[in-house]
Structures are given as structure tokens and as C-alpha cells.
Design a protein around this motif. Structure first.
Motif, PDB file in Angstrom:
ATOM      1  N   ARG A  55      46.565  32.445  32.672  1.00  0.00           N
ATOM      2  CA  ARG A  55      45.762  32.470  33.763  1.00  0.00           C
ATOM      3  C   ARG A  55      45.110  34.403  33.475  1.00  0.00           C
ATOM      4  NH1 ARG A  55      45.967  31.680  39.472  1.00  0.00           N
ATOM      5  NH2 ARG A  55      47.195  32.858  39.426  1.00  0.00           N
ATOM      6  N   HIS A  56      46.341  35.177  33.023  1.00  0.00           N
ATOM      7  CA  HIS A  56      47.076  36.443  33.151  1.00  0.00           C
ATOM      8  C   HIS A  56      46.235  36.945  31.660  1.00  0.00           C
ATOM      9  CE1 HIS A  56      48.779  39.991  33.802  1.00  0.00           C
ATOM     10  NE2 HIS A  56      48.818  39.794  32.665  1.00  0.00           N
ATOM     11  N   ALA A  57      46.133  35.618  30.765  1.00  0.00           N
ATOM     12  CA  ALA A  57      45.541  35.553  29.609  1.00  0.00           C
ATOM     13  C   ALA A  57      43.991  36.827  29.992  1.00  0.00           C
ATOM     14  CB  ALA A  57      46.832  34.723  28.911  1.00  0.00           C
ATOM     15  N   ARG A  58      43.575  35.172  30.323  1.00  0.00           N
ATOM     16  CA  ARG A  58      42.245  34.667  30.027  1.00  0.00           C
ATOM     17  C   ARG A  58      42.184  36.059  30.839  1.00  0.00           C
ATOM     18  NH1 ARG A  58      42.941  30.226  32.013  1.00  0.00           N
ATOM     19  NH2 ARG A  58      42.666  30.174  34.553  1.00  0.00           N
ATOM     20  N   ILE A  59      42.607  36.422  32.589  1.00  0.00           N
ATOM     21  CA  ILE A  59      41.493  37.343  32.600  1.00  0.00           C
ATOM     22  C   ILE A  59      42.101  39.089  32.033  1.00  0.00           C
ATOM     23  CG2 ILE A  59      42.829  39.146  35.265  1.00  0.00           C
ATOM     24  CD1 ILE A  59      43.581  36.813  35.979  1.00  0.00           C
ATOM     25  N   LYS A  60      42.788  39.256  31.187  1.00  0.00           N
ATOM     26  CA  LYS A  60      42.934  40.539  30.358  1.00  0.00           C
ATOM     27  C   LYS A  60      42.000  40.699  29.117  1.00  0.00           C
ATOM     28  CE  LYS A  60      46.676  41.237  28.773  1.00  0.00           C
ATOM     29  NZ  LYS A  60      48.312  41.086  28.591  1.00  0.00           N
ATOM     30  N   CYS A  61      41.652  38.995  28.616  1.00  0.00           N
ATOM     31  CA  CYS A  61      40.463  39.184  28.428  1.00  0.00           C
ATOM     32  C   CYS A  61      39.279  39.286  28.664  1.00  0.00           C
ATOM     33  CB  CYS A  61      40.766  36.957  27.074  1.00  0.00           C
ATOM     34  SG  CYS A  61      39.323  37.458  26.110  1.00  0.00           S
ATOM     35  N   GLU A  62      39.137  39.176  29.177  1.00  0.00           N
ATOM     36  CA  GLU A  62      37.992  39.458  30.271  1.00  0.00           C
ATOM     37  C   GLU A  62      37.288  40.221  30.282  1.00  0.00           C
ATOM     38  OE1 GLU A  62      34.815  37.370  31.002  1.00  0.00           O
ATOM     39  OE2 GLU A  62      36.146  35.191  29.990  1.00  0.00           O
ATOM     40  N   LEU A  63      38.558  41.368  30.637  1.00  0.00           N
ATOM     41  CA  LEU A  63      38.244  42.616  31.039  1.00  0.00           C
ATOM     42  C   LEU A  63      38.034  43.592  29.533  1.00  0.00           C
ATOM     43  CD1 LEU A  63      41.279  43.372  33.701  1.00  0.00           C
ATOM     44  CD2 LEU A  63      39.008  43.287  34.189  1.00  0.00           C
ATOM     45  N   GLU A  64      38.805  42.920  28.545  1.00  0.00           N
ATOM     46  CA  GLU A  64      38.667  43.022  27.638  1.00  0.00           C
ATOM     47  C   GLU A  64      37.141  43.269  27.040  1.00  0.00           C
ATOM     48  OE1 GLU A  64      40.402  43.543  22.777  1.00  0.00           O
ATOM     49  OE2 GLU A  64      42.006  42.830  24.302  1.00  0.00           O
ATOM     50  N   TYR A 122      38.999  41.591  44.195  1.00  0.00           N
ATOM     51  CA  TYR A 122      38.733  42.864  43.316  1.00  0.00           C
ATOM     52  C   TYR A 122      38.712  42.498  41.655  1.00  0.00           C
ATOM     53  CZ  TYR A 122      37.260  47.176  41.020  1.00  0.00           C
ATOM     54  OH  TYR A 122      35.981  47.632  40.205  1.00  0.00           O
ATOM     55  N   LEU A 123      39.743  42.134  41.064  1.00  0.00           N
ATOM     56  CA  LEU A 123      39.495  40.805  40.166  1.00  0.00           C
ATOM     57  C   LEU A 123      38.519  39.671  39.988  1.00  0.00           C
ATOM     58  CD1 LEU A 123      42.694  40.171  39.912  1.00  0.00           C
ATOM     59  CD2 LEU A 123      42.338  41.861  37.901  1.00  0.00           C
ATOM     60  N   ALA A 124      38.913  38.714  41.108  1.00  0.00           N
ATOM     61  CA  ALA A 124      37.173  37.780  40.938  1.00  0.00           C
ATOM     62  C   ALA A 124      35.858  38.593  40.948  1.00  0.00           C
ATOM     63  CB  ALA A 124      37.329  37.580  42.229  1.00  0.00           C
ATOM     64  N   SER A 125      35.788  39.862  40.859  1.00  0.00           N
ATOM     65  CA  SER A 125      34.018  40.379  41.361  1.00  0.00           C
ATOM     66  C   SER A 125      34.007  40.824  40.176  1.00  0.00           C
ATOM     67  CB  SER A 125      34.639  41.618  42.155  1.00  0.00           C
ATOM     68  OG  SER A 125      34.801  42.389  42.494  1.00  0.00           O
ATOM     69  N   VAL A 126      35.186  41.536  39.836  1.00  0.00           N
ATOM     70  CA  VAL A 126      34.763  42.729  38.270  1.00  0.00           C
ATOM     71  C   VAL A 126      34.656  41.134  37.280  1.00  0.00           C
ATOM     72  CG1 VAL A 126      35.946  43.863  36.731  1.00  0.00           C
ATOM     73  CG2 VAL A 126      36.078  44.118  38.935  1.00  0.00           C
ATOM     74  N   LEU A 127      34.991  40.263  37.298  1.00  0.00           N
ATOM     75  CA  LEU A 127      34.954  39.327  36.732  1.00  0.00           C
ATOM     76  C   LEU A 127      33.685  38.500  36.844  1.00  0.00           C
ATOM     77  CD1 LEU A 127      38.608  38.040  35.900  1.00  0.00           C
ATOM     78  CD2 LEU A 127      37.002  39.609  34.771  1.00  0.00           C
ATOM     79  N   ASN A 128      32.916  38.668  37.911  1.00  0.00           N
ATOM     80  CA  ASN A 128      31.748  37.803  38.092  1.00  0.00           C
ATOM     81  C   ASN A 128      32.485  36.601  38.545  1.00  0.00           C
ATOM     82  OD1 ASN A 128      29.000  37.930  39.248  1.00  0.00           O
ATOM     83  ND2 ASN A 128      28.503  36.858  36.934  1.00  0.00           N
ATOM     84  N   GLN A 129      33.134  35.932  39.718  1.00  0.00           N
ATOM     85  CA  GLN A 129      33.642  34.837  39.365  1.00  0.00           C
ATOM     86  C   GLN A 129      34.243  34.741  41.361  1.00  0.00           C
ATOM     87  OE1 GLN A 129      36.612  33.916  36.684  1.00  0.00           O
ATOM     88  NE2 GLN A 129      37.084  31.658  37.427  1.00  0.00           N
ATOM     89  N   PRO A 130      33.751  33.146  41.344  1.00  0.00           N
ATOM     90  CA  PRO A 130      34.563  33.281  43.041  1.00  0.00           C
ATOM     91  C   PRO A 130      35.440  32.925  43.050  1.00  0.00           C
ATOM     92  CG  PRO A 130      32.806  31.791  42.279  1.00  0.00           C
ATOM     93  CD  PRO A 130      32.644  32.495  41.112  1.00  0.00           C
TER      94      PRO A 130
END
Length: 88
Positions: free
Chosen positions: A12-21, A57-65
């Protein structure tokens, strides 16, 4: 729960970082925006610690519930009843 018993979700951490990138962001950018340390955002992303503020905040930035991004942290029964997580 002891510190070493906390499950860490590196995928999940890697996915979050990838989506942010993809969005041109880093965990440090989010940390600055919400006024916390980068290590706090990273720790929440990994699952080492909890912060409803950071999770949401992470969820909102990633547009995910938030319930989908952190399903183990938000009980489905609470969500179905419309309650706030962790509150009666």
C-alpha cells in the motif's frame, strides 16, 4: 498490541507513493501541506501508526475513499451505520 506486532503494508505504501508521483507529489509535500513531519505521513502510509487526519488527507489527495485506502482501520459496520470510526 506491541510495536513489533503492528502489520506493515509495504505494498500500500508503494502504491500511495506511486500515485502521488503520478500527481507530481511526494509524501514530504503532503506533510508540509498539513503541517506534520514527513516521517508521520510515511508511518501512517506504512501502517505503523494511525492518524485520522493524515489518513483522510491521503485519501482525498488520491481521490479515493478512506475506507478503501485503509480498510483495516475503518470497520464496515461503523460505516454502514454512519458512525465516525472508533466512536459509539
Amino acid at each position: 498490541m506491541r510495536h513489533n506486532d503492528i502489520p506493515i503494508d509495504r505494498a500500500r505504501h508503494a502504491r500511495i507513493k506511486c500515485e502521488l508521483e503520478i500527481r507530481g507529489l511526494k509524501l514530504t509535500d503532503l506533510a508540509q501541506r498539513i503541517g506534520v513531519g514527513a516521517s508521520a505521513v510515511s508511518s501512517v502510509s506504512l501502517g505503523k501508526s494511525r492518524s485520522e487526519k493524515i489518513e483522510r488527507y491521503l485519501a482525498s489527495v488520491l481521490n479515493q475513499p478512506v475506507e478503501e485506502l485503509f480498510p483495516e482501520r475503518y470497520a464496515q459496520s461503523e460505516l454502514a451505520e454512519g458512525q465516525s470510526p472508533g466512536r459509539p
